[in-house]
Write a protein that holds these residues in place. Sequence first.
Motif, PDB file in Angstrom:
ATOM      1  N   LEU A 298       0.964  -0.967  -0.007  1.00 16.54           N
ATOM      2  CA  LEU A 298      -0.107  -0.555   0.007  1.00 16.54           C
ATOM      3  C   LEU A 298       1.147   1.296   0.575  1.00 16.54           C
ATOM      4  CD1 LEU A 298      -2.718  -0.710   2.554  1.00 16.54           C
ATOM      5  CD2 LEU A 298      -2.993  -0.836   0.699  1.00 16.54           C
ATOM      6  N   ASP A 299       0.494   2.479  -0.389  1.00 18.23           N
ATOM      7  CA  ASP A 299       1.085   3.423  -0.657  1.00 18.23           C
ATOM      8  C   ASP A 299       0.978   3.926   0.138  1.00 18.23           C
ATOM      9  OD1 ASP A 299      -1.365   4.649  -1.299  1.00 18.23           O
ATOM     10  OD2 ASP A 299      -0.462   5.281  -2.935  1.00 18.23           O
ATOM     11  N   VAL A 300       1.376   5.644   1.025  1.00 15.44           N
ATOM     12  CA  VAL A 300       1.355   6.342   1.853  1.00 15.44           C
ATOM     13  C   VAL A 300      -0.086   6.610   2.391  1.00 15.44           C
ATOM     14  CG1 VAL A 300       1.604   8.496   3.584  1.00 15.44           C
ATOM     15  CG2 VAL A 300       3.578   7.464   1.915  1.00 15.44           C
ATOM     16  N   GLU A 301      -1.026   6.742   1.095  1.00 15.25           N
ATOM     17  CA  GLU A 301      -2.042   7.184   1.966  1.00 15.25           C
ATOM     18  C   GLU A 301      -3.228   5.817   1.454  1.00 15.25           C
ATOM     19  OE1 GLU A 301      -5.985   9.078  -1.081  1.00 15.25           O
ATOM     20  OE2 GLU A 301      -4.439   8.506  -1.893  1.00 15.25           O
ATOM     21  N   GLY A 302      -2.799   5.106   1.324  1.00 17.27           N
ATOM     22  CA  GLY A 302      -3.119   3.520   1.696  1.00 17.27           C
ATOM     23  C   GLY A 302      -3.472   3.093   3.076  1.00 17.27           C
ATOM     24  N   ASN A 303      -2.665   3.115   3.383  1.00 16.82           N
ATOM     25  CA  ASN A 303      -1.824   2.813   4.932  1.00 16.82           C
ATOM     26  C   ASN A 303      -2.464   3.731   5.795  1.00 16.82           C
ATOM     27  OD1 ASN A 303       0.745   0.886   5.906  1.00 16.82           O
ATOM     28  ND2 ASN A 303       1.244   1.666   3.577  1.00 16.82           N
ATOM     29  N   ILE A 304      -2.246   4.837   5.893  1.00 11.05           N
ATOM     30  CA  ILE A 304      -3.490   6.344   6.845  1.00 11.05           C
ATOM     31  C   ILE A 304      -4.440   5.734   6.983  1.00 11.05           C
ATOM     32  CG2 ILE A 304      -3.316   8.561   7.207  1.00 11.05           C
ATOM     33  CD1 ILE A 304      -1.021   9.099   6.086  1.00 11.05           C
ATOM     34  N   ALA A 305      -4.615   5.193   5.806  1.00 10.11           N
ATOM     35  CA  ALA A 305      -6.754   5.330   4.766  1.00 10.11           C
ATOM     36  C   ALA A 305      -7.082   3.834   6.185  1.00 10.11           C
ATOM     37  CB  ALA A 305      -7.187   5.506   3.792  1.00 10.11           C
ATOM     38  N   PHE A 306      -6.439   2.551   6.016  1.00  8.63           N
ATOM     39  CA  PHE A 306      -6.446   1.409   6.323  1.00  8.63           C
ATOM     40  C   PHE A 306      -7.423   1.224   7.650  1.00  8.63           C
ATOM     41  CE2 PHE A 306      -6.239  -2.751   7.943  1.00  8.63           C
ATOM     42  CZ  PHE A 306      -5.819  -3.426   7.249  1.00  8.63           C
ATOM     43  N   GLY A 307      -7.225   1.974   8.823  1.00  9.46           N
ATOM     44  CA  GLY A 307      -8.600   1.862   9.928  1.00  9.46           C
ATOM     45  C   GLY A 307      -9.579   3.116   9.598  1.00  9.46           C
TER      46      GLY A 307
ATOM     47  N   ARG B 183      -9.490  13.601   5.233  1.00  4.55           N
ATOM     48  CA  ARG B 183      -9.198  12.753   6.643  1.00  4.55           C
ATOM     49  C   ARG B 183      -7.058  12.440   6.682  1.00  4.55           C
ATOM     50  NH1 ARG B 183      -7.718  13.928  11.777  1.00  4.55           N
ATOM     51  NH2 ARG B 183      -7.539  12.380  12.942  1.00  4.55           N
ATOM     52  N   VAL B 184      -7.397  11.834   5.332  1.00  4.07           N
ATOM     53  CA  VAL B 184      -5.489  11.318   5.612  1.00  4.07           C
ATOM     54  C   VAL B 184      -4.940  12.617   4.618  1.00  4.07           C
ATOM     55  CG1 VAL B 184      -4.150  10.446   3.682  1.00  4.07           C
ATOM     56  CG2 VAL B 184      -6.819   9.035   4.339  1.00  4.07           C
ATOM     57  N   GLY B 185      -5.304  13.406   4.283  1.00  3.72           N
ATOM     58  CA  GLY B 185      -4.549  14.871   3.847  1.00  3.72           C
ATOM     59  C   GLY B 185      -4.466  16.161   5.076  1.00  3.72           C
ATOM     60  N   GLU B 186      -5.294  16.100   6.213  1.00  9.56           N
ATOM     61  CA  GLU B 186      -5.271  15.967   7.178  1.00  9.56           C
ATOM     62  C   GLU B 186      -4.277  16.148   8.061  1.00  9.56           C
ATOM     63  OE1 GLU B 186      -8.544  16.286   9.585  1.00  9.56           O
ATOM     64  OE2 GLU B 186     -10.119  17.322   8.116  1.00  9.56           O
ATOM     65  N   LEU B 187      -4.233  14.805   8.006  1.00  9.67           N
ATOM     66  CA  LEU B 187      -2.527  13.661   8.842  1.00  9.67           C
ATOM     67  C   LEU B 187      -1.598  14.169   8.499  1.00  9.67           C
ATOM     68  CD1 LEU B 187      -5.081  10.602   9.384  1.00  9.67           C
ATOM     69  CD2 LEU B 187      -4.039  11.846  11.287  1.00  9.67           C
ATOM     70  N   LEU B 188      -0.759  14.045   6.877  1.00 12.05           N
ATOM     71  CA  LEU B 188      -0.157  14.459   6.205  1.00 12.05           C
ATOM     72  C   LEU B 188       0.556  15.477   6.378  1.00 12.05           C
ATOM     73  CD1 LEU B 188      -1.168  12.625   2.388  1.00 12.05           C
ATOM     74  CD2 LEU B 188       1.330  11.769   4.222  1.00 12.05           C
ATOM     75  N   ALA B 189      -0.861  16.282   6.376  1.00 13.94           N
ATOM     76  CA  ALA B 189      -0.323  17.937   7.231  1.00 13.94           C
ATOM     77  C   ALA B 189       0.608  17.758   8.195  1.00 13.94           C
ATOM     78  CB  ALA B 189      -1.559  18.630   6.709  1.00 13.94           C
ATOM     79  N   LEU B 190      -0.673  16.823   8.806  1.00 13.25           N
ATOM     80  CA  LEU B 190      -0.210  17.195  10.260  1.00 13.25           C
ATOM     81  C   LEU B 190       1.438  16.186  10.406  1.00 13.25           C
ATOM     82  CD1 LEU B 190      -0.975  17.240  13.776  1.00 13.25           C
ATOM     83  CD2 LEU B 190      -1.527  14.536  13.223  1.00 13.25           C
ATOM     84  N   VAL B 191       1.393  15.651  10.195  1.00 16.19           N
ATOM     85  CA  VAL B 191       2.986  14.863  10.214  1.00 16.19           C
ATOM     86  C   VAL B 191       4.407  15.084   9.144  1.00 16.19           C
ATOM     87  CG1 VAL B 191       2.315  12.888  11.456  1.00 16.19           C
ATOM     88  CG2 VAL B 191       2.448  12.534   8.465  1.00 16.19           C
ATOM     89  N   GLY B 192       3.693  16.556   8.256  1.00 15.64           N
ATOM     90  CA  GLY B 192       5.112  16.827   7.370  1.00 15.64           C
ATOM     91  C   GLY B 192       5.459  15.793   5.748  1.00 15.64           C
ATOM     92  N   LEU B 193       3.493  15.274   5.989  1.00 13.52           N
ATOM     93  CA  LEU B 193       4.408  14.385   4.486  1.00 13.52           C
ATOM     94  C   LEU B 193       3.864  14.576   3.201  1.00 13.52           C
ATOM     95  CD1 LEU B 193       4.737  11.029   5.980  1.00 13.52           C
ATOM     96  CD2 LEU B 193       6.375  12.470   5.452  1.00 13.52           C
ATOM     97  N   GLU B 194       3.009  16.267   3.367  1.00 10.97           N
ATOM     98  CA  GLU B 194       2.565  16.945   2.123  1.00 10.97           C
ATOM     99  C   GLU B 194       2.880  16.522   0.783  1.00 10.97           C
ATOM    100  OE1 GLU B 194       3.374  18.471   4.820  1.00 10.97           O
ATOM    101  OE2 GLU B 194       2.198  20.215   4.893  1.00 10.97           O
TER     102      GLU B 194
ATOM    103  N   ALA C 137      -1.913   5.728  12.973  1.00 12.14           N
ATOM    104  CA  ALA C 137      -2.571   4.945  14.690  1.00 12.14           C
ATOM    105  C   ALA C 137      -3.241   6.191  15.141  1.00 12.14           C
ATOM    106  CB  ALA C 137      -1.382   5.403  15.341  1.00 12.14           C
ATOM    107  N   LEU C 138      -3.263   7.473  14.321  1.00 15.86           N
ATOM    108  CA  LEU C 138      -3.944   8.805  14.948  1.00 15.86           C
ATOM    109  C   LEU C 138      -5.214   8.896  13.969  1.00 15.86           C
ATOM    110  CD1 LEU C 138      -1.306  11.497  15.328  1.00 15.86           C
ATOM    111  CD2 LEU C 138      -2.821  10.217  17.221  1.00 15.86           C
ATOM    112  N   ALA C 139      -5.267   8.380  12.482  1.00 18.79           N
ATOM    113  CA  ALA C 139      -6.301   8.385  11.894  1.00 18.79           C
ATOM    114  C   ALA C 139      -7.663   8.230  12.711  1.00 18.79           C
ATOM    115  CB  ALA C 139      -6.200   7.386  10.992  1.00 18.79           C
ATOM    116  N   PRO C 140      -7.915   7.028  13.560  1.00 17.01           N
ATOM    117  CA  PRO C 140      -9.344   7.103  13.111  1.00 17.01           C
ATOM    118  C   PRO C 140     -10.028   8.452  15.446  1.00 17.01           C
ATOM    119  CG  PRO C 140      -8.673   5.048  13.511  1.00 17.01           C
ATOM    120  CD  PRO C 140      -7.105   6.161  13.530  1.00 17.01           C
TER     121      PRO C 140
END
Length: 346
Positions: A94-103, A114-125, A148-151
């Motif tokens: 899975l790519d980064v988006e798929g990993n973050i969105a898995f749960g 939601r994935v975009g918010e998290l990518l911005a939060l961890v500095g991976l835009e 882990a923070l996604a949900p």
Amino acid sequence: MTALSFHAVSHAFGRKQVLRDFTLSIEPGTIVALLGASGSGKTTALRIAAGLEIPHGGEVRVSGKRVTAPGLFVAPEHRDVGLLFQDLALFPHLDVEGNIAFGLRLSGTARRNRVGELLALVGLEGMAKLYPHQLSGGQQQRVALARALAPGPGVLLLDEPFSSLDVVLRQQVRSEMVGLLKAVGTAVLFVTHDPEEALYVADRVAVMAQGAIVQEDTPDNIWFRPANRFVAEFFGDTNVIPANVTAGRALTSLGSVEAHGLPDGPADMIVRAAGLRLGQAGGPQAVVRTSRILGPSAQVELVPRTAVDGVSCLVARTPISEKPETGATVSLSLDPRMTFVFPRAR
């Protein structure tokens, strides 16, 4: 409301008791480090909180809701708990988006937002379409944290998340992660066997031994006010010097400190390496046997020129700017803030 609490939790593997009357509470927005040597029970406590292990006794609550108790067990996916594994466990296909969105239980635009918010939060835009093997170790760590923070869990459980990183990257990543966790405000239970890491990361440190918490306090109090000898000696090099308590003070040939209520008689003085001061004049003298650079500090081994209550070698930690040369003669004194007195070990 307390985010995560254990009350009188016990557990065993066969005849080996792993947790004994384990009790701990974590408030929202607080990072608590569970610190102990291998086999002390810290990872078992984390697995019980996550719902990956069922304890033999006691109660666990998440956000005030009982999730583990006699006759009750709430499955991991219904606990409002996020878990960051030691090996990160990213899905390589899975790519980064798929990993973050898995749960995530979202779809379409809501999921992408939601994935975009998290990518911005961890500095991976801009890295959503990369795969784990295309990322550095620090970037992989941030993807795992975002997943882990996604949900939006009320509690985040971290199982030695920095152990696979090299020293330089570990320092950088843990600094970044502490900032992120504080910004999110999630309650965190952080398992580690590294005392320095626990002091750096946590608001409170719970030191474990043989399945029980022996002291739970702020990093400052853990360092300057250890509850017992085990805690005092767990945080790096120490010197054990036989002492004699008289009229409320522990006396040794290196000096005396308050005995804090111990009765008159034999005792042990525990001096942190950083609490043994080196000078040029006055006080007992010692010869520098070795003097080694350890980054910003130096570790110095010393041979007392006169007997120090049967101790043949002492160890000190000094700023690099004060590093003495091998063979030099120095004077010794005690820093009372890092000198502790406990009953004589038997």
